[in-house]
Design a protein around this motif. Structure first.
Motif, PDB file in Angstrom:
ATOM      1  N   PRO A 199      -7.714   0.121  -3.889  1.00  0.00           N
ATOM      2  CA  PRO A 199      -6.356  -0.024  -4.432  1.00  0.00           C
ATOM      3  C   PRO A 199      -6.118  -1.397  -5.070  1.00  0.00           C
ATOM      4  CG  PRO A 199      -6.326  -0.101  -2.031  1.00  0.00           C
ATOM      5  CD  PRO A 199      -7.741   0.180  -2.424  1.00  0.00           C
ATOM      6  N   ALA A 213     -12.270   3.900  -1.692  1.00  0.00           N
ATOM      7  CA  ALA A 213     -10.986   3.643  -2.349  1.00  0.00           C
ATOM      8  C   ALA A 213     -10.850   2.144  -2.632  1.00  0.00           C
ATOM      9  CB  ALA A 213      -9.836   4.101  -1.459  1.00  0.00           C
ATOM     10  N   LEU A 217      -0.923   2.897  -6.269  1.00  0.00           N
ATOM     11  CA  LEU A 217      -2.140   2.227  -5.770  1.00  0.00           C
ATOM     12  C   LEU A 217      -3.146   3.233  -5.212  1.00  0.00           C
ATOM     13  CD1 LEU A 217      -0.941  -1.056  -4.036  1.00  0.00           C
ATOM     14  CD2 LEU A 217      -1.719  -0.687  -6.348  1.00  0.00           C
ATOM     15  N   HIS A 218      -2.639   4.412  -4.851  1.00  0.00           N
ATOM     16  CA  HIS A 218      -3.545   5.428  -4.305  1.00  0.00           C
ATOM     17  C   HIS A 218      -4.378   6.075  -5.409  1.00  0.00           C
ATOM     18  CE1 HIS A 218      -1.398   5.720  -0.234  1.00  0.00           C
ATOM     19  NE2 HIS A 218      -0.940   4.668  -0.887  1.00  0.00           N
ATOM     20  N   HIS A 241      -5.190   4.241  -8.124  1.00  0.00           N
ATOM     21  CA  HIS A 241      -5.723   3.123  -8.928  1.00  0.00           C
ATOM     22  C   HIS A 241      -6.384   2.122  -7.980  1.00  0.00           C
ATOM     23  CE1 HIS A 241      -5.549  -0.497 -11.568  1.00  0.00           C
ATOM     24  NE2 HIS A 241      -5.599   0.375 -12.530  1.00  0.00           N
ATOM     25  N   THR A 244      -4.194  -7.227  -4.775  1.00  0.00           N
ATOM     26  CA  THR A 244      -4.436  -6.109  -3.861  1.00  0.00           C
ATOM     27  C   THR A 244      -3.307  -6.021  -2.827  1.00  0.00           C
ATOM     28  OG1 THR A 244      -5.828  -7.631  -2.620  1.00  0.00           O
ATOM     29  CG2 THR A 244      -6.951  -6.134  -4.127  1.00  0.00           C
ATOM     30  N   LEU A 266       0.826  -1.210   0.000  1.00  0.00           N
ATOM     31  CA  LEU A 266       0.000   0.000   0.000  1.00  0.00           C
ATOM     32  C   LEU A 266       0.859   1.259   0.000  1.00  0.00           C
ATOM     33  CD1 LEU A 266      -2.978   0.658  -0.054  1.00  0.00           C
ATOM     34  CD2 LEU A 266      -3.020   0.595   2.430  1.00  0.00           C
TER      35      LEU A 266
END
Lengths: 178, 127
Positions: free
Chosen positions: A47, A45, A31-32, A34, A91, A26
């Motif tokens: 991610p 959210a 990832l923030h 997407h 993830t 993370l």
């Protein structure tokens, strides 16, 4: 170590197979984005490791295998993605495992098949489960300008594809590299 | 293996390698002009033909090599008579009759048609 989309090489059978893992974190900024939360639309959210970067990770896994086969003397580039299939999202907290196998290699280049597996800590009993596959073509750049009768081209003498980053990765994974 | 069988397998290879529809793969279709093949696709086609038919293809056996770089074979952007003779000797599976009328080096890739591949495979299989 920018633009490295694998964290460690776990197995290397020269000229045949290379296995690498990628921990999805993370802390990775992409990832923030997407995909970010969209409060106006009531979306939380979500991610997810972008599939394009999974392709890049497979390409790096296969590319190292092909480059290592000739001691990184050739300039190996990813020339073609033939097929790519992925069946589920990766993830944060999951570990991806890429297994690249050379199908065919000669002076001109190599075809490589790569399987993509996922270890999900939410389901540890499943172990690494297959979630996709990809077929890649790599070109030995300096040897592959004549297939269609095209004129040859000159490229820089230094190996701009396999810089120190990949060699450092192999070394830190316990493999000797000159 | 009949010519039709060979054609069917060659078509499968091209559909897979060039992401084209089966209907587009006709005997006279040019790999570059009609099916959109690029240089790396030629290598891919070589690998896939080997897998499909179970034989090895040597470098330069199916597609030409070293012609464009040889000043004896190319002059002022055109393949010389000597170059054409060398190409014909190296690549007996290729029909150069149309190319001979305007042998521009930039057009040499266009001589490779689906039929070229079928001819090549047929010869390799000893038909």
């Amino acid at each position: 170590m920018r633009w490295m989309w694998i964290d460690r090489v776990t197995e290397l059978q020269p000229r045949h197979k290379l296995v690498a893992v990628k921990n999805v974190s993370l802390a990775e900024e992409h990832l923030h984005d997407h995909f970010p939360a969209e409060p106006a639309r009531g979306l939380l959210a979500s991610p997810v490791m972008p599939a394009s970067l999974i392709v890049e990770g497979c390409a790096q896994t296969g590319g190292i295998l092909v480059g290592h086969a000739e001691e990184f003397k050739h300039k190996v580039i990813l020339a073609k993605v033939n097929k790519f299939q992925i069946d589920r999202d990766a993830t944060p907290g999951c570990t991806l495992r890429y297994t690249a196998i050379i199908e065919r290699m000669d002076d001109m280049g190599a075809s490589v098949n790569c399987t993509i597996e996922l270890f999900d800590f939410a389901k540890p009993e499943a172990g690494f489960a297959a979630i996709g596959s990809i077929a890649l073509m790599f070109s030995h750049l300096d040897h592959n300008m004549g297939a269609a009768g095209q004129a040859g081209q000159d490229f820089p003498a230094h190996n701009f594809v396999f810089g120190d980053a990949f060699k450092t990765l192999l070394r830190s994974s316990g493999y000797a590299v000159q | 293996m009949t010519r039709d069988d060979i054609f069917a397998k060659v078509r499968e290879v091209l559909v897979d390698s060039l992401a084209v529809d089966e209907e587009e793969v006709t005997s006279t279709a040019s790999l570059v002009k009609d099916l959109g093949a690029e240089s790396i696709d030629f290598l891919d086609i070589v690998f896939k033909l080997e897998q499909a038919f179970g034989f090895k293809i040597q470098q330069g056996e199916l597609f030409p090599e070293g012609v464009a770089q040889d000043p004896k074979f190319v002059k002022d952007g055109k393949v010389t008579a000597e170059g054409l003779t060398a190409l014909k000797a190296k690549l007996p599976h290729v029909d150069f009759s149309t190319f001979e009328q305007n042998p521009a080096i930039t057009k040499v890739a266009e001589v490779f048609t689906v039929d070229t591949l079928v001819n090549f495979v047929s010869k390799k299989l000893g038909n």
